[in-house]
Design a protein around this motif. Structure first.
Motif, PDB file in Angstrom:
ATOM      1  N   GLN A 471      46.504  39.259  26.036  1.00 56.69           N
ATOM      2  CA  GLN A 471      46.065  39.955  27.240  1.00 56.69           C
ATOM      3  C   GLN A 471      44.632  39.574  27.633  1.00 56.69           C
ATOM      4  N   LEU A 472      44.386  38.265  27.663  1.00 56.74           N
ATOM      5  CA  LEU A 472      43.054  37.772  27.985  1.00 56.74           C
ATOM      6  C   LEU A 472      42.646  38.121  29.417  1.00 56.74           C
ATOM      7  N   PHE A 473      43.632  38.363  30.275  1.00 57.16           N
ATOM      8  CA  PHE A 473      43.333  38.659  31.679  1.00 57.16           C
ATOM      9  C   PHE A 473      42.526  39.943  31.840  1.00 57.16           C
ATOM     10  N   LYS A 474      42.508  40.811  30.821  1.00 55.64           N
ATOM     11  CA  LYS A 474      41.776  42.072  30.912  1.00 55.64           C
ATOM     12  C   LYS A 474      40.265  41.854  30.900  1.00 55.64           C
ATOM     13  N   ASP A 475      39.876  40.645  30.534  1.00 53.58           N
ATOM     14  CA  ASP A 475      38.454  40.288  30.551  1.00 53.58           C
ATOM     15  C   ASP A 475      38.103  39.812  31.968  1.00 53.58           C
ATOM     16  N   SER A 476      37.264  40.574  32.672  1.00 53.79           N
ATOM     17  CA  SER A 476      36.930  40.223  34.055  1.00 53.79           C
ATOM     18  C   SER A 476      36.133  38.929  34.139  1.00 53.79           C
ATOM     19  N   ASP A 477      35.536  38.490  33.019  1.00 52.87           N
ATOM     20  CA  ASP A 477      34.748  37.247  33.009  1.00 52.87           C
ATOM     21  C   ASP A 477      35.541  36.047  32.500  1.00 52.87           C
ATOM     22  N   SER A 538      42.390  46.559  34.039  1.00 49.27           N
ATOM     23  CA  SER A 538      43.234  45.403  34.362  1.00 49.27           C
ATOM     24  C   SER A 538      42.429  44.114  34.487  1.00 49.27           C
ATOM     25  N   GLY A 539      41.106  44.207  34.442  1.00 49.54           N
ATOM     26  CA  GLY A 539      40.286  43.007  34.497  1.00 49.54           C
ATOM     27  C   GLY A 539      39.613  42.757  35.832  1.00 49.54           C
ATOM     28  N   PHE A 540      39.662  43.725  36.732  1.00 54.37           N
ATOM     29  CA  PHE A 540      38.970  43.581  38.020  1.00 54.37           C
ATOM     30  C   PHE A 540      37.614  44.284  37.949  1.00 54.37           C
ATOM     31  N   ASN A 541      36.637  43.724  38.604  1.00 52.50           N
ATOM     32  CA  ASN A 541      35.312  44.342  38.613  1.00 52.50           C
ATOM     33  C   ASN A 541      34.876  44.741  40.023  1.00 52.50           C
ATOM     34  N   SER A 542      35.848  44.759  40.951  1.00 51.71           N
ATOM     35  CA  SER A 542      35.544  45.147  42.331  1.00 51.71           C
ATOM     36  C   SER A 542      36.715  45.950  42.879  1.00 51.71           C
TER      37      SER A 542
END
Length: 578
Positions: A471-477, A538-542
């Motif tokens: 689940q690497l997508f959870k990292d927003s960076d 979920s990995g979004f920062n906006s």
């Protein structure tokens, strides 16, 4: 438009074939030497030819001359036919103002001469026009006026036509229960009438409603009655020496209804026979008459799992719609193609079509909703103006008008909200089907032996496994370089693999799809989490980016998606308990 058939092309072949003169000029030259019935027949022939030229001005001029000659000769039946044909002309060319202006005068003429078939048939043309313009509330109001008028005059035929028109309105509003009741009443009232045209339309449209509702037992009974009426009408034509081929279109609709009944109840040989009969009755018609036949052939072959034949029929249907600029028919044909591909197990192709047609269908639904809301607004504004004229001196009544307006706005909002909710439910079901199709595609890749995979396909499979398990997508960076390093490759090879096996998506779009599906799962399964929490997890920062991408991907906002999924869960639980 169903009323176009009222003008029958009875053309005199001797001068149309043997002479090089324009057929219109030929008839006009012969008119100089004709009298009485022969002259009226020439006028009728001339109107039939001009009708085919698709020229409203020339057609109206011909009909006016036809009416004048019939009136001069005192031939009431011919004059009534010509007057009704003129109303049809207004309808065919969408001339609403002319139709609404002329109709009251024509109704007075028909009533004065007790021509009740022409009276109610002419009135129904206005209702048909409102239906064509998606003005369903206005059409219903007109139906109520017609029904009240027929009841006052004790006209069984008028009540039958009003019931049929009501069925048509509800049919277009997709209210199948009310449509069924109205069509049933129309058939009961019109069965013993001498004029069979509206009765045949009632049978045709009622069969479509029953097929859509999967009410095959009721359809079977209807078809027995339908066939008996058709055969009786055919014998009547023969007894009068009339051409029975005029009934080909009516028999074709009957055979298509029977074909649907037989195929959906598992009698494929009987279905094939009815389709063959319908095809024979279509041979002499324009290609557009094949649309329903091709639709039903596609369904027939789909049920027989002969998918190549089903898709070939569907492709012909698509091409006919394209040729005739029939965009609504084209949308239905492409939707059927997606369903055929799903049945054939070609899920990726089906998903591609669904992605293309869902926005178009949503746009059409939105446009229809706006039209109906505008219609409601217009109707209530008329009521508001009437009230204001009567109650201008009283503050109390002014407050009452304001209350009525507020009530209307609430009603309009409720109608819009319900339609939006219905659209979202359909969209949610489509999403679920697409997800299933993607899952099947993924499972087929997983089960495929590694040695059979190409290098880029193997890389894509490893990427999907990495994204699912870690689940690497959870990292927003998360960066492309990080994924490439974990998979011991470079970002170019990785991007190419994604582009090839993820429907031409970029790596960023691929990562965001995982984030969006994860967000959708949380919105469904974890109702206590706020939308903001789901966004971050979920990995979004906006928030704005998340909302925009979610709406683009799922066709609705995160809040709307959560509401629909909650409803679906409740319904599923209720069904399990039952």
């Amino acid at each position: 438009m169903k009323k176009k058939s009222i003008l029958i092309s009875v053309l005199v072949g001797c001068f149309a074939v043997a002479s090089a003169i324009n057929p219109v000029d030929s008839i006009r030259q012969q008119m100089k030497h004709l009298k009485n019935k022969e002259l009226l027949q020439a006028h009728s022939n001339l109107c039939a030819i001009v009708f085919a030229l698709d020229d409203s001005i020339q057609e109206l001029n011909c009909l006016n001359t036809y009416i004048q000659e019939a009136h001069k000769q005192g031939n009431l039946s011919e004059e009534a036919f010509a007057r009704n044909s003129k109303l049809v002309c207004y309808y065919n060319y969408n001339m609403t103002d002319q139709l609404t202006t002329s109709l009251p005068k024509e109704l007075v003429f028909f009533a004065e001469h007790k021509l009740w078939s022409s009276y109610y048939d002419g009135w129904s043309i206005l209702i048909d026009l409102y239906i064509y313009q998606n003005k369903y509330q206005t059409a219903l109001q007109e139906v109520e006026k017609m029904y009240a008028d027929a009841r006052k005059r004790n006209s069984r035929y008028g009540l039958g036509v009003a019931s049929y028109s009501m069925g048509d309105v509800y049919h277009h509003m997709q209210n199948t229960n009310e449509a069924s009741r109205a069509y049933d009443e129309a058939i009961r009232l019109l069965s013993n009438e001498n004029e069979p045209t509206v009765l045949m339309y009632a049978y045709e449209n009622y069969s479509e409603v029953l097929i859509a509702d999967l009410k095959y037992e009721k359809l079977k009974k209807l078809c027995v009655s339908w066939r008996a009426k058709l055969d009786a009408l055919k014998n009547h034509y023969k007894s009068r020496g009339e051409d029975v081929s005029a009934l080909d279109c009516k028999y074709r609709y009957y055979h298509l209804a029977m074909a649907c009944l037989e195929m959906e109840t598992g009698h494929m040989d009987a279905s094939a026979q009815h389709l063959l009969e319908a095809e024979k009755l279509t041979e002499r018609n324009a290609s557009i008459a094949r649309l329903m036949l091709l639709r039903d052939y596609s369904r027939h072959y789909e049920l027989k799992k002969e998918y190549d034949k089903a898709l070939a029929c569907n492709e012909e249907r698509i091409q006919i719609n394209l040729t005739n600029d029939n965009y609504r028919g084209l949308l239905d044909a492409r939707e059927q193609r997606a369903e055929l591909l799903m049945s054939a197990g070609r899920y990726a192709e089906a998903a591609h079509i669904y992605q293309a047609i869902i926005p178009v269908r949503d746009s059409l639904m939105s446009a229809r909703t706006v039209e109906q809301l505008n219609e409601l607004n217009t109707l209530y504004k008329v009521d508001e103006l009437t009230l204001q004229k009567k109650l201008t001196t009283s503050r109390f009544y002014f407050a009452l008008v304001c209350s009525v307006l507020l009530f209307v706005l609430v009603i309009i909002y409720i109608i819009y909200a319900r339609r939006l909710r219905r659209k979202n439910r359909i969209l949610y079901d489509t999403i679920a089907q697409t997800e299933k199709a993607q899952a099947i595609l993924w499972n087929s890749m997983v089960e495929k032996p590694e040695e059979q995979l190409e290098a880029d396909e193997r890389l894509f499979k490893q990427l999907c496994k990495l994204m699912s398990e870690e689940q690497l997508f959870k990292d927003s960076d998360l960066k492309r370089e990080m994924l490439a390093a974990k998979l011991n490759t470079n970002r170019t090879y990785l991007a190419d693999a994604v582009k090839k096996y993820a429907d031409d998506a970029t790596l960023t779009e691929f990562i965001n799809e995982y984030r969006l599906r994860y967000a959708a799962a949380m919105l469904t399964n974890d109702p206590l989490k706020s939308v903001s929490e789901v966004e971050l997890l979920s990995g979004f920062n906006s928030r704005s980016t998340f909302s925009r991408l979610f709406r683009d991907y799922y066709g609705m906002s995160p809040s709307e998606y959560r509401a629909i999924s909650k409803e679906k869960k409740v319904e599923s639980t209720s069904e399990d308990n039952d």
